[in-house]
Structure formats: C-alpha cells, structure tokens
Design a protein around this motif. Structure first.
Motif, PDB file in Angstrom:
ATOM      1  N   ASN A 150      23.704 -13.192   0.278  1.00 36.65           N
ATOM      2  CA  ASN A 150      24.999 -13.340  -0.603  1.00 36.65           C
ATOM      3  C   ASN A 150      25.466 -11.636  -0.958  1.00 36.65           C
ATOM      4  O   ASN A 150      24.451 -10.821  -1.144  1.00 36.65           O
ATOM      5  CB  ASN A 150      24.599 -13.967  -1.888  1.00 36.65           C
ATOM      6  CG  ASN A 150      24.640 -15.275  -1.934  1.00 36.65           C
ATOM      7  OD1 ASN A 150      24.905 -16.006  -0.699  1.00 36.65           O
ATOM      8  ND2 ASN A 150      24.262 -15.836  -3.080  1.00 36.65           N
ATOM      9  N   HIS A 151      26.667 -11.581  -0.825  1.00 35.13           N
ATOM     10  CA  HIS A 151      27.262 -10.072  -1.084  1.00 35.13           C
ATOM     11  C   HIS A 151      28.360 -10.412  -2.249  1.00 35.13           C
ATOM     12  O   HIS A 151      28.657 -11.549  -2.505  1.00 35.13           O
ATOM     13  CB  HIS A 151      27.699  -9.231   0.033  1.00 35.13           C
ATOM     14  CG  HIS A 151      26.756  -9.234   1.176  1.00 35.13           C
ATOM     15  ND1 HIS A 151      25.638  -8.216   1.190  1.00 35.13           N
ATOM     16  CD2 HIS A 151      26.448  -9.814   2.123  1.00 35.13           C
ATOM     17  CE1 HIS A 151      25.038  -8.320   2.055  1.00 35.13           C
ATOM     18  NE2 HIS A 151      25.491  -9.151   2.947  1.00 35.13           N
ATOM     19  N   SER A 152      28.756  -9.405  -2.542  1.00 34.51           N
ATOM     20  CA  SER A 152      30.065  -9.442  -3.602  1.00 34.51           C
ATOM     21  C   SER A 152      31.284  -8.520  -3.381  1.00 34.51           C
ATOM     22  O   SER A 152      30.604  -7.181  -3.796  1.00 34.51           O
ATOM     23  CB  SER A 152      29.644  -9.553  -5.221  1.00 34.51           C
ATOM     24  OG  SER A 152      30.537  -9.744  -5.952  1.00 34.51           O
ATOM     25  N   TRP A 153      32.398  -8.731  -2.836  1.00 36.04           N
ATOM     26  CA  TRP A 153      33.186  -7.526  -2.782  1.00 36.04           C
ATOM     27  C   TRP A 153      34.097  -7.215  -3.925  1.00 36.04           C
ATOM     28  O   TRP A 153      34.628  -8.159  -4.517  1.00 36.04           O
ATOM     29  CB  TRP A 153      34.230  -8.355  -1.600  1.00 36.04           C
ATOM     30  CG  TRP A 153      35.516  -7.548  -1.395  1.00 36.04           C
ATOM     31  CD1 TRP A 153      36.878  -7.700  -2.123  1.00 36.04           C
ATOM     32  CD2 TRP A 153      35.951  -6.459  -0.822  1.00 36.04           C
ATOM     33  NE1 TRP A 153      37.694  -6.908  -1.483  1.00 36.04           N
ATOM     34  CE2 TRP A 153      37.188  -5.944  -1.087  1.00 36.04           C
ATOM     35  CE3 TRP A 153      34.942  -5.572   0.033  1.00 36.04           C
ATOM     36  CZ2 TRP A 153      37.673  -5.026  -0.286  1.00 36.04           C
ATOM     37  CZ3 TRP A 153      35.577  -4.677   0.830  1.00 36.04           C
ATOM     38  CH2 TRP A 153      36.831  -3.996   0.581  1.00 36.04           C
ATOM     39  N   TRP A 154      33.974  -5.893  -4.102  1.00 39.26           N
ATOM     40  CA  TRP A 154      34.473  -5.474  -5.486  1.00 39.26           C
ATOM     41  C   TRP A 154      35.012  -4.159  -5.123  1.00 39.26           C
ATOM     42  O   TRP A 154      34.237  -3.134  -5.056  1.00 39.26           O
ATOM     43  CB  TRP A 154      33.489  -5.564  -6.418  1.00 39.26           C
ATOM     44  CG  TRP A 154      34.023  -5.233  -7.784  1.00 39.26           C
ATOM     45  CD1 TRP A 154      35.349  -5.232  -8.455  1.00 39.26           C
ATOM     46  CD2 TRP A 154      33.436  -4.526  -9.031  1.00 39.26           C
ATOM     47  NE1 TRP A 154      35.651  -4.693  -9.736  1.00 39.26           N
ATOM     48  CE2 TRP A 154      34.345  -4.403 -10.042  1.00 39.26           C
ATOM     49  CE3 TRP A 154      32.206  -4.274  -9.299  1.00 39.26           C
ATOM     50  CZ2 TRP A 154      33.982  -3.774 -11.401  1.00 39.26           C
ATOM     51  CZ3 TRP A 154      31.699  -3.405 -10.373  1.00 39.26           C
ATOM     52  CH2 TRP A 154      32.711  -3.358 -11.503  1.00 39.26           C
ATOM     53  N   ILE A 155      36.384  -3.882  -5.385  1.00 37.16           N
ATOM     54  CA  ILE A 155      37.074  -2.610  -5.332  1.00 37.16           C
ATOM     55  C   ILE A 155      37.720  -2.674  -6.375  1.00 37.16           C
ATOM     56  O   ILE A 155      38.628  -3.251  -7.004  1.00 37.16           O
ATOM     57  CB  ILE A 155      38.350  -2.519  -4.295  1.00 37.16           C
ATOM     58  CG1 ILE A 155      37.641  -2.815  -2.726  1.00 37.16           C
ATOM     59  CG2 ILE A 155      38.919  -1.135  -4.289  1.00 37.16           C
ATOM     60  CD1 ILE A 155      36.609  -1.655  -2.251  1.00 37.16           C
ATOM     61  N   TYR A 156      37.044  -1.408  -7.483  1.00 39.73           N
ATOM     62  CA  TYR A 156      37.173  -1.509  -8.852  1.00 39.73           C
ATOM     63  C   TYR A 156      38.821  -1.612  -9.285  1.00 39.73           C
ATOM     64  O   TYR A 156      39.080  -2.354 -10.308  1.00 39.73           O
ATOM     65  CB  TYR A 156      36.678  -0.250  -9.441  1.00 39.73           C
ATOM     66  CG  TYR A 156      35.245  -0.012  -8.859  1.00 39.73           C
ATOM     67  CD1 TYR A 156      34.294  -0.900  -8.940  1.00 39.73           C
ATOM     68  CD2 TYR A 156      35.178   1.396  -8.413  1.00 39.73           C
ATOM     69  CE1 TYR A 156      32.976  -0.377  -8.600  1.00 39.73           C
ATOM     70  CE2 TYR A 156      33.873   1.683  -7.824  1.00 39.73           C
ATOM     71  CZ  TYR A 156      32.897   0.901  -8.039  1.00 39.73           C
ATOM     72  OH  TYR A 156      31.770   1.249  -7.414  1.00 39.73           O
ATOM     73  N   GLU A 157      39.451  -0.945  -8.639  1.00 37.54           N
ATOM     74  CA  GLU A 157      40.891  -0.855  -9.151  1.00 37.54           C
ATOM     75  C   GLU A 157      42.036  -1.769  -8.428  1.00 37.54           C
ATOM     76  O   GLU A 157      43.050  -1.724  -8.748  1.00 37.54           O
ATOM     77  CB  GLU A 157      41.626   0.633  -8.765  1.00 37.54           C
ATOM     78  CG  GLU A 157      40.851   1.712  -9.650  1.00 37.54           C
ATOM     79  CD  GLU A 157      41.045   3.240  -9.016  1.00 37.54           C
ATOM     80  OE1 GLU A 157      41.728   3.889  -9.808  1.00 37.54           O
ATOM     81  OE2 GLU A 157      40.551   3.522  -8.228  1.00 37.54           O
ATOM     82  N   LEU A 158      41.495  -2.562  -7.714  1.00 38.30           N
ATOM     83  CA  LEU A 158      42.204  -3.457  -6.946  1.00 38.30           C
ATOM     84  C   LEU A 158      42.115  -5.114  -7.150  1.00 38.30           C
ATOM     85  O   LEU A 158      42.493  -5.935  -6.681  1.00 38.30           O
ATOM     86  CB  LEU A 158      42.298  -3.276  -5.496  1.00 38.30           C
ATOM     87  CG  LEU A 158      42.630  -1.892  -4.965  1.00 38.30           C
ATOM     88  CD1 LEU A 158      42.490  -1.629  -3.382  1.00 38.30           C
ATOM     89  CD2 LEU A 158      44.073  -1.495  -5.508  1.00 38.30           C
ATOM     90  N   GLY A 159      41.172  -5.299  -8.237  1.00 41.14           N
ATOM     91  CA  GLY A 159      41.074  -6.731  -8.497  1.00 41.14           C
ATOM     92  C   GLY A 159      39.663  -7.072  -8.878  1.00 41.14           C
ATOM     93  O   GLY A 159      38.537  -6.028  -8.939  1.00 41.14           O
TER      94      GLY A 159
END
Length: 307
Positions: A150-159
């Motif tokens: 398991n991973h988690s995709w997170w771009i702070y300023e884009l959602g």
C-alpha cells in the motif's frame, strides 16, 4: 505539509483542493468557536464559584437542573454537526467528480507506486520517475495503482490523498491553475525508505509539455542513458550508494558492480529481486532496463556518483 505554522493546509492550486480547504476552514471555525466557548466558561466558573474563604466542609453553590441550558447543549452540537455535514456534502461532488471537459482537453496518466518510487505512464507510452509533467489549466485524470504494498499519492496543493492499493485501482484528478512545481510524498508507511518516496508535479504550458513528453518517449524508444540516469537516481539511489567512499545505505554499495552493465544480469535483478531487495522493475519495459544499462555503462558501472 501545512501552512501558517502548521495550522492551515497549503495554498490550493486545483479546484478540488480549493474545496477541501473550504471544508477545512468551516470545521476550523466551528472548533475554534467551541474551544473559546468551553475554555471561557471554564475560566468564568473557576473565578465565579471559587471558595472565597469558605470552609472545606461547606458545600458551594448548587444548580439542580436547567431545562433551557440542557436543551441548548443538546440541540447546539446537533445543529453544528448538521451544518458541517451539509457543507461537506455540498462540496463533495466538486472534490471527487471530474469537471466536464472535451476528451481532447483531458490528460490520462497512470500513477504507479512502488517501493520506493513513483512511476508515471503517459498516453503516448512515455514514462517518468518521481516527477510528473502536465499542461497547466487542463484536467488531468489519474489512475492510481500499486503492485507491491500500500502507498498513498498526495500532492499537497493539488488535492487530497489517494491510496494506491494492490489489485484495487483508484481514480482522482486535478487541474493546476498556475505554472510551477508542486511537491508531494507517499502518505502511507510502505517500508524502510518510505521517507524517500517523494513526488513532484511540474505544470507547464501545453506546447512545452508536448515537447517534453515527445522527447521522453524518444528516450524510452532509444533506451537513452538519460532515461537510465532518471531511473537510477529515482529508484536505485533510494537504497544504494554509488560511490565506494559513501559506505552502505539500505542495500549494498553498487560502486563498480559489474552486474549493472550486463543486460541479462540486471534484468534478472530488477524483475525478480534478490534477498531483501524487492522486484523494483518487475513491470518495466525492455527499453527502461536497456536505458538503465546504458547509463551504468556510461558512468563506469555506477561509479559516476549521484549524477
């Protein structure tokens, strides 16, 4: 990542991120109000009903029920929760729902999380590691997958965060409103080098994006050492040092390792793994592996340092 000393989310640069921030500020407003109200009442009662020299065996002022107050502290929280829930459900379609746009105005990219890097696959077959390029102002639809843990995709300023779960693709989107580079990271503990699993999104004008993605595809087709360097730095160097003087990171030092310049040996290593090393390139194309070999040959068998 947060702004204003960690009290607020970072500035949003996509419509769905704006709506997430809106929900955050509404909840923050209510919680701040409740905090001030409760702490203010606590201080008031401590001062007002202090003993004032009264003996320890003498009871203080007693209140035996107050219907109006009891109704207020019962109905108040219910109304607050109802307002918050209504606002969140009002904003939710704009967070999860992709804006209406012509197919020509939407870009589809597959985001694959692996230990410990991100690989992005574009419509023309081009790939990049850790850094995604997108045209500014256009809707970008993401298919978020994983084939190991398991991973988690997170771009702070884009959602918000979107989990990458083996066997369970997730879908999200963003529409960057300003050219620039946006930072993110894996937000799910995924192993020893989880902290090194960072990501960047580069938003640029459409003409520049077209030029970049075409050049990236050519690098793959020609097994360019430039693409190999991107793979080596984004994948191999998360766990291995490439210079003898640097010692050992997580995996063994790869300085002057002859296996790296042999196509068959490197193919077996990255596709099948070895020891504690996962099969980091299990689904890589032949072009990616050949590009990696070309880079190692060019740099003298991983003796070229950090590139």
């Amino acid at each position: 990542m947060a702004a204003n000393g960690g009290f607020t989310p970072p500035n949003a640069h996509s419509p769905n991120a704006h709506r997430i921030n809106d929900a955050y500020y509404v909840i923050l407003g209510f919680t701040a109000f409740i905090f001030v109200l409760v702490e203010g009442a606590l201080i008031l009662f401590v001062v007002k009903y202090r003993s004032r020299g009264r003996g320890r065996d003498v009871e203080g002022f007693q209140v035996y029920g107050h219907t109006r107050t009891e109704l207020i502290w019962t109905a108040g929280p219910v109304l607050i929760l109802a307002v918050i829930a209504s606002f969140v459900f009002y904003k939710l379609p704009g967070i999860t729902g992709v804006p209406k746009a012509n197919a020509a105005d939407q870009l589809h990219i597959t985001v694959e999380g692996r230990q410990f890097y991100w690989q992005f696959t574009y419509p023309n077959g081009a790939v990049s590691i850790d850094t995604m390029h997108v045209p500014v102002g256009e809707v970008v639809r993401l298919k978020v997958i994983s084939r190991d843990v398991n991973h988690s995709w997170w771009i702070y300023e884009l959602g918000g965060k979107w989990d990458a779960i083996p066997g369970h693709p997730n879908h999200t989107w963003f529409q960057v409103d300003k050219a620039g580079t946006y930072e993110g990271q894996c937000a799910e503990l995924c192993g020893l080098q989880h902290a090194a699993m960072r990501a960047w999104v580069v938003a640029e004008p459409r003409a520049r994006y077209d030029q970049w993605v075409s050049a990236q595809k050519q690098k793959l087709d020609s097994s360019s050492a430039d693409l190999g360097q991107e793979v080596a730095q984004g994948v191999c160097q998360k766990c291995h040092y490439f210079e003898a003087k640097q010692g050992v990171l997580v995996g063994p030092n790869l300085a002057s390792n002859s296996l790296l310049t042999q196509l068959s040996s490197l193919t077996d290593l990255v596709r099948n793994g070895r020891g504690r090393m996962p099969a980091v390139g299990e689904y890589w194309s032949d072009g990616q592996i050949k590009a990696l070999v070309a880079y190692f040959k060019q740099s003298g068998g991983a003796s070229g340092g950090q590139g």
